[in-house]
Design a protein around this motif. Structure first.
Motif, PDB file in Angstrom:
ATOM      1  N   PRO A 115      42.781   8.399  21.639  1.00  0.00           N
ATOM      2  CA  PRO A 115      42.622   7.280  20.705  1.00  0.00           C
ATOM      3  C   PRO A 115      43.727   7.228  19.660  1.00  0.00           C
ATOM      4  N   SER A 120      47.778   3.808  22.762  1.00  0.00           N
ATOM      5  CA  SER A 120      46.443   3.311  22.415  1.00  0.00           C
ATOM      6  C   SER A 120      46.448   2.494  21.126  1.00  0.00           C
ATOM      7  N   ARG A 124      43.223   0.941  19.365  1.00  0.00           N
ATOM      8  CA  ARG A 124      42.840   1.521  18.074  1.00  0.00           C
ATOM      9  C   ARG A 124      42.784   0.430  16.995  1.00  0.00           C
ATOM     10  N   THR A 152      39.032   2.460   8.768  1.00  0.00           N
ATOM     11  CA  THR A 152      39.512   3.614   9.538  1.00  0.00           C
ATOM     12  C   THR A 152      38.498   4.751   9.489  1.00  0.00           C
ATOM     13  N   TRP A 155      35.746   3.959  11.839  1.00  0.00           N
ATOM     14  CA  TRP A 155      36.171   4.155  13.225  1.00  0.00           C
ATOM     15  C   TRP A 155      36.147   5.651  13.587  1.00  0.00           C
TER      16      TRP A 155
END
Length: 217
Positions: A115, A120, A124, A152, A155
């Protein structure tokens, strides 16, 4: 034409990963499923490991589309975060048997499926952008210094939930579902507490650790 062929190979690989698992899926089976020659399949992808990255991208895209349809404007951060985390588990559910292999492929920093890899970046950014929409949609007051980093952080939280799901052997991963239901209100409370003066130093430390949100792509 090339795009259509590539998409056929990706669709075939994803179907076989779901149905047969990673180990039993070979490039020949993927080529046969897509109605292509083995040589043609290798022209587009160096091997099935490269297709794991495509799985990551496809899961992120489906997660975003499903979650955006279910978010409620003006709902609490806890409720909308719960919606997004459960949507991610729904999308990943067919791949649970493949989860451990995916993590093994994604863990090395040099892996395209990581990720955090450069390749990515689009996936992402898509995932962080979804979390940014969660914050923007929810009824929540976020300290200015934390606002740019919160998507972030959410995530990264989702990645942690994903790891828990991978090793969750309970039927239909109900333990992970229960974790999400307990975790979302805790995160919402932490964000609310971050507005208090006593938490200012901690918020500054967190902000310093996390890079700003990448612009959605």
């Amino acid at each position: 034409m090339a795009k259509d062929t590539r998409e056929r190979l990706v669709a075939a690989a994803l179907a076989l990963f779901r149905e047969a698992g990673y180990q039993a899926t070979t490039m020949r089976r993927i080529a046969d499923e897509a109605g292509l020659s083995l040589g043609n399949a290798y022209y587009y992808f160096s091997g099935k490991d490269e297709l794991v990255h495509e799985l990551y991208v496809e899961v992120q895209r489906e997660h975003r589309d499903r979650a955006l349809a279910d978010l409620v404007a003006g709902a609490s951060l806890a409720d909308n975060l719960r919606v997004v985390l459960h949507a991610g588990l729904d999308v990943m559910a067919p791949y649970h048997g493949f989860g451990t292999t995916f993590v093994q492929q994604a863990l090395p920093a040099s892996s395209d499926a990581s990720p955090f890899s450069e390749r990515s970046a689009d996936a992402r950014s898509m995932a962080v952008g979804l979390m940014d929409h969660v914050v923007a949609t929810s009824k929540v007051r976020v300290p200015g210094g934390l606002r740019g980093r919160l998507p972030t952080l959410l995530w990264i939280l989702y990645l942690g939930v994903t790891l828990h799901w991978v090793v969750d052997a309970s039927p239909d991963q109900v333990r992970t579902r229960a974790l999400v239901d307990r975790l979302a209100p805790v995160v919402a409370k932490a964000v609310a507490l971050a507005r208090l003066p006593v938490a200012r130093g901690l918020v500054d430390d967190v902000v310093a650790l996390v890079p700003p949100t990448e612009p959605p792509r």
